[in-house]
Design an enzyme around this catalytic site. Structure first.
Site, PDB file in Angstrom:
ATOM      1  N   SER A   1       1.088   5.597  12.495  1.00  0.00           N
ATOM      2  CA  SER A   1       0.945   4.619  13.209  1.00  0.00           C
ATOM      3  C   SER A   1       0.243   4.974  14.465  1.00  0.00           C
ATOM      4  CB  SER A   1       2.246   3.684  13.624  1.00  0.00           C
ATOM      5  OG  SER A   1       2.628   3.174  12.427  1.00  0.00           O
TER       6      SER A   1
ATOM      7  N   GLY B   1       1.961   3.410   8.420  1.00  0.00           N
ATOM      8  CA  GLY B   1       1.841   2.125   8.268  1.00  0.00           C
ATOM      9  C   GLY B   1       2.975   1.226   8.651  1.00  0.00           C
TER      10      GLY B   1
ATOM     11  N   ASN C   1      -8.404   8.131   7.407  1.00  0.00           N
ATOM     12  CA  ASN C   1      -7.939   7.722   6.028  1.00  0.00           C
ATOM     13  C   ASN C   1      -7.963   6.190   5.860  1.00  0.00           C
ATOM     14  OD1 ASN C   1      -6.875   7.745   3.585  1.00  0.00           O
ATOM     15  ND2 ASN C   1      -4.739   8.270   4.173  1.00  0.00           N
TER      16      ASN C   1
ATOM     17  N   LYS D   1      -7.729   5.130   2.842  1.00  0.00           N
ATOM     18  CA  LYS D   1      -7.217   4.582   1.813  1.00  0.00           C
ATOM     19  C   LYS D   1      -7.928   3.711   0.836  1.00  0.00           C
ATOM     20  CE  LYS D   1      -3.082   4.959   4.615  1.00  0.00           C
ATOM     21  NZ  LYS D   1      -1.675   4.632   5.041  1.00  0.00           N
TER      22      LYS D   1
ATOM     23  N   GLU E   1       1.749   8.716   0.440  1.00  0.00           N
ATOM     24  CA  GLU E   1       1.518   7.718  -0.640  1.00  0.00           C
ATOM     25  C   GLU E   1       1.117   8.192  -2.065  1.00  0.00           C
ATOM     26  OE1 GLU E   1      -1.311   5.628   1.645  1.00  0.00           O
ATOM     27  OE2 GLU E   1       0.152   5.045   2.972  1.00  0.00           O
TER      28      GLU E   1
ATOM     29  N   HIS F   1      -0.951  13.543   0.696  1.00  0.00           N
ATOM     30  CA  HIS F   1      -0.539  12.245   1.377  1.00  0.00           C
ATOM     31  C   HIS F   1       0.762  11.687   0.993  1.00  0.00           C
ATOM     32  CE1 HIS F   1      -0.477   8.323   3.080  1.00  0.00           C
ATOM     33  NE2 HIS F   1      -1.464   8.933   4.295  1.00  0.00           N
TER      34      HIS F   1
ATOM     35  N   GLU G   1       3.023  14.138   9.053  1.00  0.00           N
ATOM     36  CA  GLU G   1       3.057  12.560   8.874  1.00  0.00           C
ATOM     37  C   GLU G   1       4.554  12.163   8.605  1.00  0.00           C
ATOM     38  OE1 GLU G   1      -1.097  10.785   8.530  1.00  0.00           O
ATOM     39  OE2 GLU G   1      -0.409  11.170   6.445  1.00  0.00           O
TER      40      GLU G   1
HETATM   41  C1  PEP Z   1      -2.072   7.751   7.052  1.00  0.00           C
HETATM   42  O1  PEP Z   1      -2.155   7.041   6.057  1.00  0.00           O
HETATM   43  O2  PEP Z   1      -2.322   8.891   7.041  1.00  0.00           O
HETATM   44  C2  PEP Z   1      -1.493   7.176   8.379  1.00  0.00           C
HETATM   45  C3  PEP Z   1      -1.185   7.845   9.241  1.00  0.00           C
HETATM   46  O3  PEP Z   1      -1.302   5.701   8.254  1.00  0.00           O
HETATM   47  P1  PEP Z   1      -1.023   4.659   9.572  1.00  0.00           P
HETATM   48  O4  PEP Z   1      -2.099   5.250  10.764  1.00  0.00           O
HETATM   49  O5  PEP Z   1      -1.775   3.048   9.210  1.00  0.00           O
HETATM   50  O6  PEP Z   1       0.316   4.860   9.888  1.00  0.00           O
END
Ligand code: PEP
Length: 315
Positions: free
Chosen positions: A271, A231, A80, A82, A166, A164, A225
């Protein structure tokens, strides 16, 4: 028609973000099939009854020795991107991905920002499919700033990431809205990477992830997630991720069908990086990853994709 929901109950029984497996499994409420009959473009929020992990088949699974693949679906890794990148940086990333050696038995998908999808589609190897990061709830028209599922199909997208954190927690999308998007995208034959996962305060208050309805379980990958891990550098431990993944799979088995439970990929995001993906991949109900930050580095993303080998070794 089914929907996803899990609420963890007493927070004292949860394994927190920094700890590893809880000695006794936390209580969950589960995911259950809606009794209502819904059209493919409808969805709605639905509350659920509690059940415990202890009473689920997951408790049997923990005593089964190492079996690295509980599901029957192919390992799946999504990147992703973003709201990151420029024409130049994306050119470089695509070039790195094109020259990476990727294990063959993994479905790989990347999600560029809308404005770069065409560039990526025209330059990236066909080995990697393309996801959009969002889609509209219905057919296009007078919806300023939105992109329809039909347009995504037209430009060569096979997938869309929906729900997601976000979108939920920064943009303010609710479950009902996400459910409509999922229903519409699935109806247009887009695969949906459906994200679920709790905020830290929700986990501490006993809740894991939210609810939205979907019209069919074909063509869905569930991405667990935990928001506190996205993040932040605070990856869930393999045991914490496994704990939720197994609850999701058990719910699917009980409330949809054993076949759907087996074939639905349940992937972990939060992460994930080149250093921790192999350990996570060894867990039997982790069928892949949704990767944010580390997917912007071609070599790291390739290492994460190739962590499928850790799963094979564990099996
Ligand atoms: C994501 O945005 O779906 C995500 C898992 O981000 P990150 O791997 O940076 O934590």
């Amino acid at each position: 028609m089914a929907m996803i929901s899990t609420y963890l109950t007493p927070s004292s029984q949860l394994s927190g973000p920094k700890s590893s497996t809880a000695a006794s499994p936390p209580l969950f409420s589960g995911l259950r099939r809606s009794s209502a009959s819904l059209s493919t473009t409808q969805s709605f929020f639905h509350s659920v009854n509690s059940h415990t992990l202890r009473s689920s088949s997951s408790s049997n699974r923990t005593s089964r020795g190492i079996v690295a693949m509980a599901g029957s679906g192919k390992f799946f890794v999504g990147g992703n991107w973003k709201c990151n990148g420029t024409k130049d940086s994306i050119k470089q990333l695509v070039s790195d991905l094109n020259s990476a050696t990727l294990e063959p038995d993994v479905d790989v998908v990347v999600g560029p920002p809308f404005v770069y999808i065409d560039q990526v589609k025209n330059s990236l190897t066909d080995r990697i499919e393309i996801a959009a990061q969002n889609s509209w709830i219905g057919k296009g028209g007078a919806f300023t700033g939105e992109i329809s599922a039909e347009q995504l199909k037209d430009i060569g997208c096979k997938w869309v990431i929906l729900g997601h954190s976000e979108r939920r927690h920064v943009i303010g999308e609710d479950d009902q809205f996400i459910g409509k998007k999922a229903a519409y995208a699935l109806g247009q034959d887009l695969g949906v990477i459906a994200c679920i996962g709790e905020l830290l305060e929700e986990r501490e208050a006993g809740k894991t992830f939210d609810v939205y309805a979907v019209p069919s379980w074909d063509n869905i990958v569930i991405a667990y997630e935990p928001v506190w891990a996205i993040g932040t550098g605070k990856v869930a431990s393999p045991e914490q991720a496994q704990e939720v993944h197994v609850a999701v799979r058990d719910w699917l088995a009980k409330n949809v069908s054993p076949e759907v439970a087996s074939k639905t990929r349940i992937i972990y995001g939060g992460s994930v990086n080149a250093g921790n993906s192999a350990e996570l991949a060894k867990k039997e109900d982790i069928d892949g990853f949704l990767v944010g930050g580390a997917s912007l580095k071609g070599a790291d993303f390739a290492t994460i994709i190739n962590s499928v080998t850790a799963k094979k070794v564990a099996a």
